[in-house]
Scaffold this motif. Structure first.
Motif, mmCIF file in Angstrom:
data_model
loop_
_atom_site.group_PDB
_atom_site.id
_atom_site.type_symbol
_atom_site.label_atom_id
_atom_site.label_comp_id
_atom_site.label_asym_id
_atom_site.label_seq_id
_atom_site.Cartn_x
_atom_site.Cartn_y
_atom_site.Cartn_z
ATOM 1 N N ILE A 369 0.858 -1.188 0.000
ATOM 2 C CA ILE A 369 0.000 0.000 0.000
ATOM 3 C C ILE A 369 0.889 1.232 0.000
ATOM 4 O O ILE A 369 1.745 1.391 0.877
ATOM 5 N N ALA A 370 0.678 2.094 -0.981
ATOM 6 C CA ALA A 370 1.385 3.373 -1.023
ATOM 7 C C ALA A 370 0.478 4.431 -0.414
ATOM 8 O O ALA A 370 -0.612 4.704 -0.942
ATOM 9 N N PRO A 371 0.889 5.017 0.718
ATOM 10 C CA PRO A 371 0.061 6.080 1.303
ATOM 11 C C PRO A 371 -0.063 7.261 0.349
ATOM 12 O O PRO A 371 0.688 7.398 -0.624
ATOM 13 N N LYS A 372 -0.990 8.124 0.631
ATOM 14 C CA LYS A 372 -1.210 9.289 -0.230
ATOM 15 C C LYS A 372 0.040 10.162 -0.274
ATOM 16 O O LYS A 372 0.788 10.280 0.697
ATOM 17 N N SER A 373 0.285 10.727 -1.427
ATOM 18 C CA SER A 373 1.390 11.668 -1.648
ATOM 19 C C SER A 373 2.736 11.072 -1.264
ATOM 20 O O SER A 373 3.605 11.744 -0.697
ATOM 21 N N LYS A 374 2.915 9.793 -1.588
ATOM 22 C CA LYS A 374 4.168 9.135 -1.233
ATOM 23 C C LYS A 374 4.728 8.384 -2.440
ATOM 24 O O LYS A 374 3.999 7.923 -3.303
ATOM 25 N N LEU A 375 6.063 8.278 -2.422
ATOM 26 C CA LEU A 375 6.753 7.408 -3.359
ATOM 27 C C LEU A 375 7.090 6.120 -2.615
ATOM 28 O O LEU A 375 7.663 6.166 -1.519
ATOM 29 N N LEU A 376 6.726 5.003 -3.189
ATOM 30 C CA LEU A 376 6.948 3.701 -2.563
ATOM 31 C C LEU A 376 7.898 2.886 -3.433
ATOM 32 O O LEU A 376 7.747 2.840 -4.657
ATOM 33 N N ALA A 377 8.895 2.266 -2.815
ATOM 34 C CA ALA A 377 9.832 1.393 -3.547
ATOM 35 C C ALA A 377 9.977 0.088 -2.775
ATOM 36 O O ALA A 377 10.120 0.089 -1.557
ATOM 37 N N VAL A 378 9.927 -1.021 -3.500
ATOM 38 C CA VAL A 378 10.067 -2.348 -2.904
ATOM 39 C C VAL A 378 11.363 -2.978 -3.413
ATOM 40 O O VAL A 378 11.605 -3.030 -4.619
ATOM 41 N N TYR A 379 12.184 -3.434 -2.468
ATOM 42 C CA TYR A 379 13.456 -4.082 -2.786
ATOM 43 C C TYR A 379 13.423 -5.527 -2.278
ATOM 44 O O TYR A 379 12.714 -5.843 -1.324
ATOM 45 N N GLN A 380 14.211 -6.353 -2.907
ATOM 46 C CA GLN A 380 14.356 -7.739 -2.465
ATOM 47 C C GLN A 380 15.829 -8.032 -2.225
ATOM 48 O O GLN A 380 16.695 -7.647 -3.014
ATOM 49 N N LEU A 381 16.094 -8.716 -1.103
ATOM 50 C CA LEU A 381 17.473 -9.093 -0.795
ATOM 51 C C LEU A 381 17.867 -10.291 -1.645
ATOM 52 O O LEU A 381 17.219 -11.338 -1.617
ATOM 53 N N GLN A 382 18.922 -10.133 -2.401
ATOM 54 C CA GLN A 382 19.421 -11.214 -3.252
ATOM 55 C C GLN A 382 20.812 -11.613 -2.788
ATOM 56 O O GLN A 382 21.639 -10.764 -2.447
ATOM 57 N N SER A 383 21.051 -12.929 -2.736
ATOM 58 C CA SER A 383 22.359 -13.447 -2.335
ATOM 59 C C SER A 383 23.026 -14.146 -3.512
ATOM 60 O O SER A 383 22.359 -14.789 -4.327
ATOM 61 N N HIS A 384 24.339 -14.033 -3.583
ATOM 62 C CA HIS A 384 25.140 -14.778 -4.551
ATOM 63 C C HIS A 384 26.181 -15.574 -3.761
ATOM 64 O O HIS A 384 26.849 -15.029 -2.884
ATOM 65 N N TYR A 385 26.297 -16.853 -4.089
ATOM 66 C CA TYR A 385 27.251 -17.730 -3.415
ATOM 67 C C TYR A 385 28.378 -18.087 -4.379
ATOM 68 O O TYR A 385 28.129 -18.481 -5.522
ATOM 69 N N ASP A 386 29.616 -17.947 -3.907
ATOM 70 C CA ASP A 386 30.805 -18.318 -4.680
ATOM 71 C C ASP A 386 31.672 -19.226 -3.831
ATOM 72 O O ASP A 386 31.943 -18.919 -2.660
#
Length: 431
Positions: A369-386
């Motif tokens: 839910i993006a509140p009124k007059s707001k910019l909303l950004a969704v990030y996801q944590l990604q892992s890389h294994y070496d």
């Protein structure tokens, strides 16, 4: 009978478990063999770590080998040393103790072997256990300094594995069979491994249990370097993509728990006694929305899984390392230099929140839910294994991983009391 004519592997940094130090040797002294007997050929060897390379190290028992080949430089066996007591270990006593005595398990009388031999069980003092049997050239008891017993809290009870040799057909007055050891399944973040010794009984039937069936233990060293910076929105423009591409956690896995077809077991011990499994975390932008209205609005995004099952399978096939369970578990893994069971720490393997995360191929639908007059950004944590060898070369393909439990929501402008915004919800959907 001494045949120490192969070069020894250089000593590695010892594995430390409490005040017990564990290392490995490729040097052995032939104690006795079945030459002249009518049984199948076998040899019995004592690990003899070089005093200049591994001072203070002792065997945990002798090695039984089917056949008559020289095993120097070809087999690897664990040896142990007393370490400095730290913390609670200073109250528990020494990690090692010589046996109080030996109990004869079998002797070759009647077999016709060229040289007399006998097999003995070390009798440990209270609070300690023996991790294998000992052989003698002749029928006299071995020296009490031939082996060491280990404090019982530093080892784990194990199962009897495969048969190594039996005296069937030898004509000896007593029956005898020698068996390998199989460690139990490891707990998360630990490795259980057999030292390479053997147990034996006065029959040809596999025993259900054995008084000397124990394996060594260790914790997988885990180094946490840093955590990636969480995204922060500073305006209504396009949300930033953060540069967090750096190793944030490192698990050090010993050579025997990693499959590496480019190196033999002895070469691994020499060139890469520990492998580095590095996990790099970074936040990836999933989607954003600018709600310029006067009411809150729902937004949703489809998020494909970062894990590709075929890549995971290739990684496991080439390295043997598993993320969702212990390894090795297949029968095809039965022939290995050290019998072991290993399991990664749940947090490091990212299975602490969603046990099915590594096995689910589904995408997710993220709803926020993006509140009124707001910019909303969704990030996801990604892992890389070496997986890296000691010299920094790569031993396995890069493995990406995301799950549906690691989303981060950022808003602009932020609430005054807001430090970490509420998490969006994710629903699994079919691809």
């Amino acid at each position: 009978m001494q045949t120490n004519d192969s070069p020894a592997a250089r000593p590695m940094e010892p594995i430390k478990f409490g005040n017990l130090l564990i290392n490995f040797t490729t040097e052995f002294y032939r104690i006795w063999d079945t030459k002249g007997s009518r049984s199948a050929p076998a040899t019995f060897w004592r690990p003899t770590p070089a005093p200049d390379a591994l001072p203070g190290y002792f065997p945990l028992g002798d090695i039984a080998v089917s056949g008559d080949l020289n095993i120097n430089g070809k087999r690897v066996t664990a040896v142990v040393c007393e370490g400095d007591p730290q913390g609670a270990d200073s109250l528990k006593g020494k990690a090692l103790s010589p046996p109080d005595d030996f109990e004869q398990v079998w002797k070759d009388s009647g077999s016709g072997s060229t040289v007399d031999g006998a097999i003995w069980r070390p009798i440990p003092p209270d609070g300690y256990v023996a991790l294998g049997l000992v052989c003698s050239n002749g029928h006299a008891k071995p020296s009490l300094n031939a082996v060491r017993c280990v404090r019982s809290d530093l080892v784990v009870a194990s199962s009897v594995g495969d048969t190594i040799w039996s005296d069937r057909g030898s004509g000896a007055k007593q029956n005898f069979s020698a068996w390998s050891l199989e460690p139990p399944a490891a707990a998360a973040g630990e490795i259980n491994f057999a030292p390479g010794t053997f147990v034996g009984v006065n029959s040809y039937t596999q025993p259900a249990t054995h008084v000397a069936a124990y394996s060594l233990r260790m914790q997988i060293p885990l180094q946490i370097i840093s955590t990636p910076e969480v995204p922060v929105l500073t305006g209504f423009g396009f949300p930033p993509t953060l540069d967090t591409s750096r190793a944030t956690q490192i698990a050090r896995i010993p050579w025997f728990a990693v499959k590496d077809d480019t190196l033999s077991p002895v070469e691994k011990l020499n060139k890469s006694p520990f492998y580095r499994l590095e996990r790099t975390d970074e936040y990836q932008l999933i989607g954003y929305a600018h709600n310029e209205g006067a009411k809150g609005r729902f937004f949703k995004w489809a998020v494909p899984r970062g894990l590709v099952r075929s890549i995971l399978q290739i990684f496991t096939n080439t390295t043997s390392i598993k993320f969702e369970t212990e390894w090795p578990i297949e029968a095809s893994d039965a022939v290995r230099p050290i019998n072991f069971s290993a399991r990664l720490d749940r947090n490091f393997a990212r299975t602490e929140a969603s046990a099915a995360g590594w096995s689910s191929p589904k995408t997710a639908e993220v709803v926020a839910i993006a509140p009124k007059s707001k910019l909303l950004a969704v990030y996801q944590l990604q892992s890389h294994y070496d997986l890296l060898r000691e010299d920094g070369t790569q031993a396995g393909i890069n493995l990406p991983y995301t799950d549906n439990d690691s989303f981060y929501l950022a808003e602009y402008p932020p609430e005054e009391s807001e430090v970490n915004a509420s998490q969006p919800t994710a629903t699994d959907t079919s691809p």
